[in-house]
Scaffold this active site. Structure first.
Site, PDB file in Angstrom:
ATOM      1  N   ALA A  65       0.907  -1.247   0.077  1.00  0.00           N
ATOM      2  CA  ALA A  65       0.022   0.041   0.180  1.00  0.00           C
ATOM      3  C   ALA A  65       0.896   1.114   0.095  1.00  0.00           C
ATOM      4  O   ALA A  65       2.165   1.147   0.624  1.00  0.00           O
ATOM      5  CB  ALA A  65      -0.896  -0.071   1.179  1.00  0.00           C
ATOM      6  N   GLY A 108       0.693  -4.794   1.031  1.00  0.00           N
ATOM      7  CA  GLY A 108      -0.615  -4.847   0.179  1.00  0.00           C
ATOM      8  C   GLY A 108      -0.511  -5.658  -1.279  1.00  0.00           C
ATOM      9  O   GLY A 108      -1.256  -6.229  -1.897  1.00  0.00           O
ATOM     10  N   GLU A 111      -0.678  -9.118  -0.311  1.00  0.00           N
ATOM     11  CA  GLU A 111      -2.186  -9.327  -0.281  1.00  0.00           C
ATOM     12  C   GLU A 111      -2.832  -9.418  -1.597  1.00  0.00           C
ATOM     13  O   GLU A 111      -4.085 -10.105  -1.560  1.00  0.00           O
ATOM     14  CB  GLU A 111      -2.499  -8.357   0.786  1.00  0.00           C
ATOM     15  CG  GLU A 111      -1.964  -8.422   2.002  1.00  0.00           C
ATOM     16  CD  GLU A 111      -2.117  -7.250   3.229  1.00  0.00           C
ATOM     17  OE1 GLU A 111      -1.839  -6.215   2.810  1.00  0.00           O
ATOM     18  OE2 GLU A 111      -2.502  -7.538   4.309  1.00  0.00           O
ATOM     19  N   GLU A 131       4.887  -5.154   7.287  1.00  0.00           N
ATOM     20  CA  GLU A 131       4.382  -3.780   7.930  1.00  0.00           C
ATOM     21  C   GLU A 131       4.874  -3.569   9.258  1.00  0.00           C
ATOM     22  O   GLU A 131       4.810  -2.633   9.724  1.00  0.00           O
ATOM     23  CB  GLU A 131       2.540  -4.187   7.797  1.00  0.00           C
ATOM     24  CG  GLU A 131       1.895  -3.968   6.477  1.00  0.00           C
ATOM     25  CD  GLU A 131       1.975  -5.472   5.856  1.00  0.00           C
ATOM     26  OE1 GLU A 131       2.487  -6.319   5.943  1.00  0.00           O
ATOM     27  OE2 GLU A 131       1.091  -5.632   4.947  1.00  0.00           O
TER      28      GLU A 131
HETATM   29  N1  CO8 Z   1       4.579   3.228  -0.753  1.00  0.00           N
HETATM   30  C1  CO8 Z   1       5.099   4.118  -1.341  1.00  0.00           C
HETATM   31  N2  CO8 Z   1       6.040   4.388  -2.102  1.00  0.00           N
HETATM   32  C2  CO8 Z   1       6.905   3.246  -2.171  1.00  0.00           C
HETATM   33  C3  CO8 Z   1       6.584   2.182  -1.747  1.00  0.00           C
HETATM   34  C4  CO8 Z   1       5.298   1.937  -0.992  1.00  0.00           C
HETATM   35  N3  CO8 Z   1       5.097   0.845  -0.159  1.00  0.00           N
HETATM   36  N4  CO8 Z   1       7.563   1.139  -2.086  1.00  0.00           N
HETATM   37  C5  CO8 Z   1       8.395   1.925  -2.583  1.00  0.00           C
HETATM   38  N5  CO8 Z   1       8.187   3.233  -2.849  1.00  0.00           N
HETATM   39  C6  CO8 Z   1       8.692   4.214  -3.537  1.00  0.00           C
HETATM   40  C7  CO8 Z   1      10.125   4.703  -2.765  1.00  0.00           C
HETATM   41  O1  CO8 Z   1       9.570   5.743  -1.863  1.00  0.00           O
HETATM   42  C8  CO8 Z   1      10.938   5.236  -3.922  1.00  0.00           C
HETATM   43  O2  CO8 Z   1      10.462   6.465  -4.235  1.00  0.00           O
HETATM   44  P1  CO8 Z   1      11.337   7.802  -4.142  1.00  0.00           P
HETATM   45  O3  CO8 Z   1      12.205   7.408  -5.613  1.00  0.00           O
HETATM   46  O4  CO8 Z   1      10.414   8.962  -4.512  1.00  0.00           O
HETATM   47  O5  CO8 Z   1      11.952   7.950  -3.010  1.00  0.00           O
HETATM   48  C9  CO8 Z   1      10.777   4.404  -5.140  1.00  0.00           C
HETATM   49  O6  CO8 Z   1       9.419   3.748  -4.818  1.00  0.00           O
HETATM   50  C10 CO8 Z   1      11.691   3.263  -5.113  1.00  0.00           C
HETATM   51  O7  CO8 Z   1      11.967   2.665  -3.923  1.00  0.00           O
HETATM   52  P2  CO8 Z   1      13.343   2.259  -3.427  1.00  0.00           P
HETATM   53  O8  CO8 Z   1      14.134   3.449  -3.641  1.00  0.00           O
HETATM   54  O9  CO8 Z   1      12.811   2.282  -2.041  1.00  0.00           O
HETATM   55  O10 CO8 Z   1      13.675   0.887  -4.276  1.00  0.00           O
HETATM   56  P3  CO8 Z   1      14.638  -0.120  -3.627  1.00  0.00           P
HETATM   57  O11 CO8 Z   1      14.909  -0.924  -4.928  1.00  0.00           O
HETATM   58  O12 CO8 Z   1      15.890   0.512  -2.854  1.00  0.00           O
HETATM   59  O13 CO8 Z   1      13.847  -0.988  -2.719  1.00  0.00           O
HETATM   60  C11 CO8 Z   1      12.002  -2.215  -1.641  1.00  0.00           C
HETATM   61  C12 CO8 Z   1      12.902  -1.516  -2.756  1.00  0.00           C
HETATM   62  C13 CO8 Z   1      12.666  -2.931  -0.776  1.00  0.00           C
HETATM   63  C14 CO8 Z   1      10.750  -2.903  -2.199  1.00  0.00           C
HETATM   64  C15 CO8 Z   1      11.593  -0.904  -0.789  1.00  0.00           C
HETATM   65  O14 CO8 Z   1      10.988  -0.002  -1.727  1.00  0.00           O
HETATM   66  C16 CO8 Z   1      10.490  -1.070   0.214  1.00  0.00           C
HETATM   67  O15 CO8 Z   1      10.941  -1.550   1.349  1.00  0.00           O
HETATM   68  N6  CO8 Z   1       9.330  -0.500  -0.068  1.00  0.00           N
HETATM   69  C17 CO8 Z   1       8.411  -0.513   1.092  1.00  0.00           C
HETATM   70  C18 CO8 Z   1       7.791  -1.941   1.295  1.00  0.00           C
HETATM   71  C19 CO8 Z   1       6.677  -2.224   2.508  1.00  0.00           C
HETATM   72  O16 CO8 Z   1       7.002  -1.709   3.548  1.00  0.00           O
HETATM   73  N7  CO8 Z   1       5.434  -2.468   2.105  1.00  0.00           N
HETATM   74  C20 CO8 Z   1       4.357  -2.375   2.940  1.00  0.00           C
HETATM   75  C21 CO8 Z   1       3.548  -1.249   2.971  1.00  0.00           C
HETATM   76  S1  CO8 Z   1       2.352  -1.213   4.224  1.00  0.00           S
HETATM   77  C22 CO8 Z   1       1.172  -2.115   3.391  1.00  0.00           C
HETATM   78  O17 CO8 Z   1       1.164  -2.537   2.410  1.00  0.00           O
HETATM   79  C23 CO8 Z   1       0.083  -2.304   4.357  1.00  0.00           C
HETATM   80  C24 CO8 Z   1      -1.181  -2.971   3.533  1.00  0.00           C
HETATM   81  C25 CO8 Z   1      -2.521  -2.826   4.353  1.00  0.00           C
HETATM   82  C26 CO8 Z   1      -3.143  -1.366   4.136  1.00  0.00           C
HETATM   83  C27 CO8 Z   1      -4.675  -1.357   4.199  1.00  0.00           C
HETATM   84  C28 CO8 Z   1      -5.040  -0.666   5.399  1.00  0.00           C
HETATM   85  C29 CO8 Z   1      -6.675  -0.771   5.762  1.00  0.00           C
END
Ligand code: CO8
Length: 257
Positions: A65, A108, A111, A131
């Site tokens: 998400a 997400g 999921e 998460e």
């Molecule tokens: N949300 C927003 N932006 C994201 C997300 C995300 N989940 N994942 C990556 N991005 C963005 C980064 O911020 C970055 O943007 P910018 O260039 O503007 O800084 C761009 O995508 C590229 O990402 P990275 O530079 O981080 O790329 P890497 O190759 O270094 O890393 C990863 C890749 C490991 C996937 C890393 O991006 C990461 O850890 N992402 C987050 C993963 C995460 O924690 N996901 C869970 C999110 S919470 C969730 O899903 C809850 C669901 C339930 C919600 C329902 C509520 C009712």
């Protein structure tokens, strides 16, 4: 409808939806949800479509998400807005949806893949529920569906440590149905979807409904439900055609009736 966060195409009798927010690794925000639901609804209503494939990019199916969208939300915002409850509509889709997953399927994203009917993974796929590293927990079914897919021990491991599972482990654990070389995952999913779309649509939908029912009911009720559906299939022209074609040693020509 003009979409900004997804690409929507048809390949023969298959609808192909590609998540397309490359700068955010296909993070799922409210716009993605709205567009995805509209695209799926369009394919549901389209009589020429028999199955759907959902995919992302080589690097990410979806990295979760959208954290930036959620970051400053309050409890009241989340609660009154019933945040992301709209995803439930996705799971009510009657036509089969295959997830073709390459790269990250996290939070997400994992999921969403699990909301599809089955997952075909590239050997680059990485699944996880990270998460906990954000101070929260899965909110789109991760704690429930992942547990049903892979069992308590592994689901606890994934949710509590936030670690990722690679494609080989995901296949061993029963999270994905098959693993294919990176670069072939969409083609493999399209091939499977095309095969499904060539069968009788009523029978496809009833097969899907019956398997899904097994998650929601007791074995005895599930068996009764299956038998009732099975009996009802003898009202289908496609049952006559399928069985007659077998007896006559020819390919069946289903009319979806
Ligand atoms: N949300 C927003 N932006 C994201 C997300 C995300 N989940 N994942 C990556 N991005 C963005 C980064 O911020 C970055 O943007 P910018 O260039 O503007 O800084 C761009 O995508 C590229 O990402 P990275 O530079 O981080 O790329 P890497 O190759 O270094 O890393 C990863 C890749 C490991 C996937 C890393 O991006 C990461 O850890 N992402 C987050 C993963 C995460 O924690 N996901 C869970 C999110 S919470 C969730 O899903 C809850 C669901 C339930 C919600 C329902 C509520 C009712």
């Amino acid at each position: 409808m003009a979409y900004e966060t997804i690409l929507v195409e048809t390949r023969g009798k298959v609808g192909l939806i590609t998540l397309n927010r490359p700068n955010a690794l296909n993070a799922l925000n409210s716009q993605v949800l709205a567009e995805l639901l509209a695209a799926v609804e369009g394919f549901e209503k389209d009589g020429t479509i028999g199955a759907i494939v959902l995919t992302g990019s080589e690097k990410a199916f979806a990295a979760g998400a959208d954290i930036k969208e959620m970051q400053s939300q309050s409890y009241v915002d989340m609660y009154l807005g019933d945040f992301f409850s709209g995803w439930e509509a996705f799971t009510r889709t009657r036509k089969p949806i295959i997830a073709a997953v390459a790269g990250y399927a996290l939070g997400g994203g994992c999921e969403l893949a699990m909301m599809c009917d089955f997952i075909i993974a590239a050997d680059t796929a990485k699944f996880g529920q990270p998460e906990i590293t954000l101070g929260v927990m899965p909110g789109m079914g991760g704690s429930q569906r992942l547990t049903r897919f892979v069992g308590k021990s592994k689901a606890m491991d994934m949710c509590l440590t936030g670690r990722m599972m690679d494609a080989a482990e995901a296949e061993r654990a029963g999270l994905v149905s098959r693993v294919v070389p990176a670069g072939e995952v969409v083609e493999e999913a399209l091939k499977a979807a095309t095969k499904i779309a060539g069968f009788s649509l009523p029978s496809v939908i009833m097969n899907k409904e019956a398997v899904n029912r097994s998650y929601e009911t007791t074995l005895a009720e599930g068996l009764r439900f299956e038998r009732r559906l099975f009996h009802s299939m003898f009202a289908l022209e496609d049952q006559k055609e399928g069985m007659t074609a077998f007896v006559e040693k020819r390919a069946a020509n289903f009319q979806n009736r």
